[in-house]
Design an enzyme around this catalytic site. Structure first.
Site, PDB file in Angstrom:
ATOM      1  N   ASP A   1     -55.260 -20.289  15.636  1.00 53.69           N
ATOM      2  CA  ASP A   1     -54.492 -21.704  15.829  1.00 53.69           C
ATOM      3  C   ASP A   1     -54.835 -22.575  14.555  1.00 53.69           C
ATOM      4  O   ASP A   1     -56.095 -22.129  14.087  1.00 53.69           O
ATOM      5  CB  ASP A   1     -54.755 -22.649  17.164  1.00 53.69           C
ATOM      6  CG  ASP A   1     -54.193 -23.864  17.441  1.00 53.69           C
ATOM      7  OD1 ASP A   1     -52.913 -23.914  16.810  1.00 53.69           O
ATOM      8  OD2 ASP A   1     -54.619 -24.709  17.900  1.00 53.69           O
TER       9      ASP A   1
ATOM     10  N   ASP B   1     -54.856 -26.437  14.003  1.00 50.95           N
ATOM     11  CA  ASP B   1     -55.292 -27.987  14.072  1.00 50.95           C
ATOM     12  C   ASP B   1     -56.230 -28.044  14.934  1.00 50.95           C
ATOM     13  O   ASP B   1     -55.885 -27.175  16.305  1.00 50.95           O
ATOM     14  CB  ASP B   1     -54.159 -29.074  14.326  1.00 50.95           C
ATOM     15  CG  ASP B   1     -53.044 -28.907  13.254  1.00 50.95           C
ATOM     16  OD1 ASP B   1     -53.423 -28.575  12.073  1.00 50.95           O
ATOM     17  OD2 ASP B   1     -51.889 -29.177  13.643  1.00 50.95           O
TER      18      ASP B   1
END
Ligand SMILES: [Zn+2]
Length: 435
Positions: free
Chosen positions: A255, A257
């Site tokens: 992922d 952020d």
């Protein structure tokens, strides 16, 4: 019949301590066999049994070893350069040697092992004039780089001599090309010509169909003693063969952020993107492991009208530039620009859809798996949200939650991660440390 051309005229000045002026660069011994032998074996494996070698310096050494190729089950002929003609100066002479409508062009200082059928299919599907292998490297800041459109079309060559006061992709030309035979007509007579600078760069400016084939497979230039020794170690442990996309690959899906960069609300501009501590160290470990590192991230900012695709590209370029400065890279980036809920001012209705790629849906994992022949069951999803963990679970991957970013506090799904880690470096250490 499939035809390959090997540019084998190199002298190998930086390899003098091994070649001792007795053999040319393409004949430098790698684990006791000439470098060119490895190239011909790979070509033969994919049916490239007709090979033309463009030879120059100490060419008799190459001819003595390979002869007409019959000893190796190949048909080999030669073009002799009396003086060095650069990487494309022999094109006019190749016209008589290459009758096929397209051929594979390989530089003679590479160790490679890649799925040529897969690449050829992309070449034909794109109807490209040229398809070249591109990959990230550990020093993009002093490398010639390619600029590409999202569909892979090359839009510019970015010389290492340019002052790069902009964010850039870590996308380097690896020195292997499929090309149409017509390309040979671009050099009417044998004069010193550089393939990239004199032919490809002007073609790109004229709108020629040159595409980059971004591949994580093993293609390494071994022009120095240090690189030869590294390639020998890789060959001994079977790494090049395992990276070939014919073989199932393993990936770590990251992922973005809250995992790679500081969670700063939604990142809408490059200025808001800041790497978390230790991230380059973690990626360095992944880059030297056999896992692909692939970013898979929901970016609803586009659908919500808060950023457009070019902003998003620019943010990813900043990420790649910052990582490149630390000598590390990600192999690919997948993002979902969609968002299902309407009602934001300035939103883009065409992206306000219930797509198949917004995590926890698995569209991005499946697309990556298709593109790189990834075994999802042997792969990992690392994220800071339960959405990531649920996505990994649905995709049949191993899962790891990090305590940075949201640290799992979104509470949207009741999915238990297999591992909980402090941050990305801790996550990577734990994953690589497993038996
Ligand atoms: Zn989507």
């Amino acid at each position: 019949m499939k035809h390959a051309v090997i540019m084998a005229g190199g002298k190998g000045t930086r390899l003098a301590s091994i070649t001792r002026g007795e053999v040319p660069k393409p004949m430098v011994p790698v684990l006791g066999k000439p470098l060119l032998w490895y190239q011909t074996q790979q070509l033969k494996r994919y049916g490239f049994t007709r090979i033309t070698m463009v030879v120059g310096y100490l060419r008799e050494k190459i001819r003595e070893y390979f002869g007409d190729g019959s000893r190796f089950g190949l048909t080999i002929d030669y073009i002799e350069e009396k003086e060095p003609l650069g990487t494309a100066g022999a094109f006019s002479l190749l016209r008589e040697k290459v009758p096929e409508p397209c051929f594979l062009l390989v530089f003679g200082d590479l160790v490679f092992d890649f799925d040529m059928n897969r690449m050829e299919k992309v070449f034909l599907d794109r109807d490209a004039d040229v398809l070249l292998i591109a990959h990230p490297n550990a020093h993009p800041f002093d490398s010639d780089l390619l600029k590409t459109a999202p569909d892979g079309r090359v839009t510019a060559f970015d010389s290492k001599h340019n002052v790069r006061n902009y964010w850039y992709d870590n996308c380097v030309n690896a020195g292997i090309y499929f090309l149409k035979r017509e390309m040979l007509s671009l050099v009417p007579a044998p004069v010193k010509t550089d393939f990239e600078k004199d032919l490809l760069a002007p073609m790109v400016e004229r709108g020629g169909r040159i595409y980059a084939y971004c591949s994580p497979e093993y293609v390494k230039d071994v022009g120095t003693v240090e690189r030869i020794r590294a390639a020998e170690q890789d060959l001994l442990r079977g790494l090049p063969g395992r990276k070939n996309l014919e073989k199932k690959q393993r990936a770590v899906f990251l992922d973005r952020d809250g995992v790679i960069n500081r969670l700063n609300g939604f990142v809408k501009r490059p200025e808001e993107f800041e790497l978390l501590p230790g991230v380059s160290r973690a990626l360095g470990l992944l880059n030297s492991s056999e896992y692909l590192s692939i970013v898979a991230t929901n970016q609803p900012v586009v659908a919500r009208g808060e950023a457009d695709f070019s902003d998003l590209d620019e943010i990813f370029r900043k990420m790649k530039t910052l990582l490149g400065r630390e000598g590390v890279y990600v192999d690919d980036v997948f993002f979902c620009p969609h968002h299902p809920d309407r009602g934001f001012p300035g939103e883009r209705p065409e992206l306000k859809i219930d797509c198949d790629c917004r995590k926890p849906k698995t569209g991005m994992l499946l697309r990556a798996a298709e593109k790189y022949n990834i075994d999802l069951a042997a792969s990992w999803v690392i994220g800071d949200a339960t959405t990531d963990i649920e996505c990994g679970r649905r995709g049949g991957c191993h899962t790891c939650l990090v305590r940075t970013g949201l640290a799992g506090t979104d509470g949207k799904y009741d999915a238990a991660p297999e591992i909980i880690a402090e941050d990305l470096p801790d996550a990577v250490r734990k994953i690589l440390g497993r038996p």
